[in-house]
Enzyme design. Sequence first.
Site, PDB file in Angstrom:
ATOM      1  N   CYS A   1       0.890  -1.282   0.161  1.00 26.95           N
ATOM      2  CA  CYS A   1       0.077  -0.048   0.063  1.00 26.95           C
ATOM      3  C   CYS A   1       0.731   1.171   0.273  1.00 26.95           C
ATOM      4  CB  CYS A   1      -0.792  -0.125   1.182  1.00 26.95           C
ATOM      5  SG  CYS A   1      -1.832  -1.497   1.440  1.00 26.95           S
TER       6      CYS A   1
ATOM      7  N   GLY B   1      -1.233   0.712  -4.687  1.00 26.07           N
ATOM      8  CA  GLY B   1      -2.565   0.024  -4.493  1.00 26.07           C
ATOM      9  C   GLY B   1      -3.531   0.656  -5.253  1.00 26.07           C
TER      10      GLY B   1
ATOM     11  N   ASN C   1       1.035   0.269   5.711  1.00 28.09           N
ATOM     12  CA  ASN C   1       1.789  -0.452   4.680  1.00 28.09           C
ATOM     13  C   ASN C   1       2.341  -1.455   5.458  1.00 28.09           C
ATOM     14  OD1 ASN C   1       4.278   0.422   2.584  1.00 28.09           O
ATOM     15  ND2 ASN C   1       2.832  -1.291   2.522  1.00 28.09           N
ATOM     16  N   GLY C   2       2.259  -2.783   5.042  1.00 25.72           N
ATOM     17  CA  GLY C   2       2.879  -4.010   5.334  1.00 25.72           C
ATOM     18  C   GLY C   2       1.998  -5.190   5.567  1.00 25.72           C
TER      19      GLY C   2
ATOM     20  N   TYR D   1      10.915  -3.464  -8.349  1.00 24.49           N
ATOM     21  CA  TYR D   1       9.596  -3.363  -8.951  1.00 24.49           C
ATOM     22  C   TYR D   1       8.556  -2.345  -8.448  1.00 24.49           C
ATOM     23  CZ  TYR D   1       4.836  -4.494  -9.854  1.00 24.49           C
ATOM     24  OH  TYR D   1       3.350  -4.433 -10.341  1.00 24.49           O
TER      25      TYR D   1
HETATM   26  O1  LIG Z   1       5.205 -12.773 -14.067  1.00 25.16           O
HETATM   27  P1  LIG Z   1       4.319 -12.226 -13.825  1.00 25.16           P
HETATM   28  O2  LIG Z   1       3.039 -12.766 -12.869  1.00 25.16           O
HETATM   29  O3  LIG Z   1       3.380 -11.569 -15.022  1.00 25.16           O
HETATM   30  O4  LIG Z   1       4.546 -10.798 -13.009  1.00 25.16           O
HETATM   31  C1  LIG Z   1       5.594 -10.251 -13.341  1.00 25.16           C
HETATM   32  C2  LIG Z   1       5.355  -8.775 -13.944  1.00 25.16           C
HETATM   33  O5  LIG Z   1       4.539  -7.985 -13.469  1.00 25.16           O
HETATM   34  C3  LIG Z   1       5.205  -6.742 -13.247  1.00 25.16           C
HETATM   35  O6  LIG Z   1       4.815  -5.742 -14.125  1.00 25.16           O
HETATM   36  P2  LIG Z   1       3.271  -5.139 -14.131  1.00 25.16           P
HETATM   37  O7  LIG Z   1       2.710  -5.564 -15.514  1.00 25.16           O
HETATM   38  O8  LIG Z   1       2.675  -5.445 -12.947  1.00 25.16           O
HETATM   39  O9  LIG Z   1       3.438  -3.679 -13.864  1.00 25.16           O
HETATM   40  P3  LIG Z   1       4.394  -2.320 -14.625  1.00 25.16           P
HETATM   41  O10 LIG Z   1       3.727  -1.893 -15.739  1.00 25.16           O
HETATM   42  O11 LIG Z   1       4.679  -1.561 -13.611  1.00 25.16           O
HETATM   43  O12 LIG Z   1       5.826  -3.042 -15.084  1.00 25.16           O
HETATM   44  C4  LIG Z   1       6.588  -6.938 -13.445  1.00 25.16           C
HETATM   45  O13 LIG Z   1       7.291  -5.642 -13.527  1.00 25.16           O
HETATM   46  C5  LIG Z   1       6.792  -7.867 -14.455  1.00 25.16           C
HETATM   47  O14 LIG Z   1       6.575  -7.497 -15.618  1.00 25.16           O
HETATM   48  N1  LIG Z   2      -0.784  -3.552   1.162  1.00 23.20           N
HETATM   49  C1  LIG Z   2      -0.999  -3.085   2.459  1.00 23.20           C
HETATM   50  O1  LIG Z   2       0.067  -2.638   2.725  1.00 23.20           O
HETATM   51  C2  LIG Z   2      -2.076  -3.498   3.111  1.00 23.20           C
HETATM   52  C3  LIG Z   2      -1.999  -3.234   4.599  1.00 23.20           C
HETATM   53  C4  LIG Z   2      -2.818  -4.220   5.410  1.00 23.20           C
HETATM   54  N2  LIG Z   2      -2.116  -5.483   5.492  1.00 23.20           N
HETATM   55  C5  LIG Z   2      -4.138  -4.580   4.727  1.00 23.20           C
HETATM   56  O2  LIG Z   2      -4.447  -5.582   4.327  1.00 23.20           O
HETATM   57  O3  LIG Z   2      -5.097  -3.686   4.395  1.00 23.20           O
HETATM   58 MG   LIG Z   3       6.410  -5.159 -15.579  1.00 21.14          MG
END
Ligand SMILES: O=P(O)(O)OC[C@H]1O[C@H](OP(=O)(O)OP(=O)(O)O)[C@H](O)[C@@H]1O
Ligand SMILES: NC(=O)CC[C@H](N)C(=O)O
Ligand SMILES: [Mg+2]
Length: 539
Positions: A33, A59, A134-135, A275
């Site tokens: 988050c 998020g 967040n966490g 990422y």
């Molecule tokens: O192996 P997968 O399960 O497909 O996940 C990995 C992919 O997901 C993420 O990109 P994403 O499309 O979420 O976001 P981005 O546009 O910010 O790169 C990451 O950068 C990889 O490209």
């Molecule tokens: N993604 C998050 O960090 C979410 C915080 C919290 N664990 C929730 O489930 O809402």
């Molecule tokens: Mg990607």
Amino acid sequence: MAIKGLEQQQIAQRLARQTEKTRVNVRSLNEECGIFGVWGRQDAAQLTYYGLHALQHRGQEGAGIVSNNKGHLWQERGLGLLSDVFRDPARIEALTGTAAIGHVRYATAGSHGVENIQPLMVNFHDMQISLAHNGNLTNAMSLRKDLEEEGAIFQSSSDSEILLHLIRRSKANTFVGKLKEALNIVRGGFAFLLLTPHGMYAALDPHAFRPFVVGQMPEGNYIVTSETAALDVIGARFVRDVQPGELLAIDDNGLTIDSYTKNTTLNIDSMEYIYFARPDSTIYGVNVHKARKRMGAALAAEQPVPDADIVVGVPNSSLSAAAGFAEATGLPNEMGLVKNQYIARTFIEPTQDKRERAVRMKLSAVKDVVRDKNVVLVDDSIVRGTTSMFIVRMLKEAGAKSVHVRIASPIFKFPSFYGIDMQTTKELMGANNTLDEMREKIEADSLGFLSVDQLVKAIDLPYDGQGTGLTTAYFDGHYPSPIYDYAASLSYFVAKDLVDFAPEPTTTYHPRQVSSLRNEETLADGTIHLDSQTIQGVE
Ligand SMILES: O=P(O)(O)OC[C@H]1O[C@H](OP(=O)(O)OP(=O)(O)O)[C@H](O)[C@@H]1O
Ligand SMILES: NC(=O)CC[C@H](N)C(=O)O
Ligand SMILES: [Mg+2]
């Protein structure tokens, strides 16, 4: 307060039920988050909205803001993107007052309901408290069971709510005393922001799994938020990174930096650099874009592609790594894939069919660029393999002669419980396949990953303490802490010696091991105080 532990067996049963649910929903890496808080401004809610907007990538399933108007807290929250939740300007206008905290959420399966959208808020008979987290808390399930047995009634199914119950049940005399006691009971990953009628509080877990920074507006008001990118968009200057175990209190007198525990260490989640975080954010002195470029360059050295013609990055998050790969090899960095900017991140879509559709709608090959070329396709990670599988095929259909996939991080094999809550290895391509099987599944001509050593070197944290200062458990199985309620779920890997857990720290992490904090002065009582005065030289 005495909190009994749950028996391993009950926890294992509960996890098995969860895993079943997970399998049905094919859950993504979740629990990531974004949070933002500001104290002492007329435009507090509006500023929080802008800050959260810069954190929307963290998020996208729900958002909320709570403001403090002369000691009265008001909450607005809802499902969807920030701009959906606050489409009606009346919702921001309702958030009057001079302080606010906000949250963008990436929901957990089975709990997409609005009751879990944060900031959470409770109305006690003597005060209101709002909380943004967040966490992921690793002992939330056992704590909740014990609290419920003692009569607690939870409003949500979120782990975050635990903290509010623990604060209320503490027998300490002051709010800060209660908060410190509660923070010492919860385990796992947490960057918490709390808003009360009297102040705003920020606390980071003893490992600093999640990024958390302090900023200051030109007029002197303090901001605490997940990423520096949120400071930049609102014109705030970066003050410092929150350190593990710290408890910050912000009120009309300024900012006081205290700590709730001295047993700390530094284990920033490497996935933030790989990422999650924005490329324009800086975490503990390391700019994310530059770190990704170094990962790309290291990848080129470790996993070369001799006959390559062009480098193609997978938009968005791997474009920095692709630039690093191209720069290091002298190959042209081409736009072989185009992204439709109106599609959200696929990794954080809650179901597999949605994710697959999202990849198709999101990425298209540029035929005239890739036709008859030997392509090095650089991505930052393979989680389920959904993205790689589709784009290798897409590039070949567009006429690429060969597609060599290079991943600018090590093989993702083990789950994370500190914030990216992948509770099962079932979905992880790297956990269930050999390198060659992965290559075959994604139909690539070759496949190579960055090593853990090179990843750590590429991040290049300006840190001279013990260990690397990073969490790399997903790749090497070395968890920097116990994982409590989740321990049973990894017993198979423990038995095979693939996974181990460091004990919780028993010594003090010295913030001066991070170069950016070396000039800070600590007061005689152990706290650091900064007044909320206008920054010199700024109008
Ligand atoms: O192996 P997968 O399960 O497909 O996940 C990995 C992919 O997901 C993420 O990109 P994403 O499309 O979420 O976001 P981005 O546009 O910010 O790169 C990451 O950068 C990889 O490209
Ligand atoms: N993604 C998050 O960090 C979410 C915080 C919290 N664990 C929730 O489930 O809402
Ligand atoms: Mg990607």
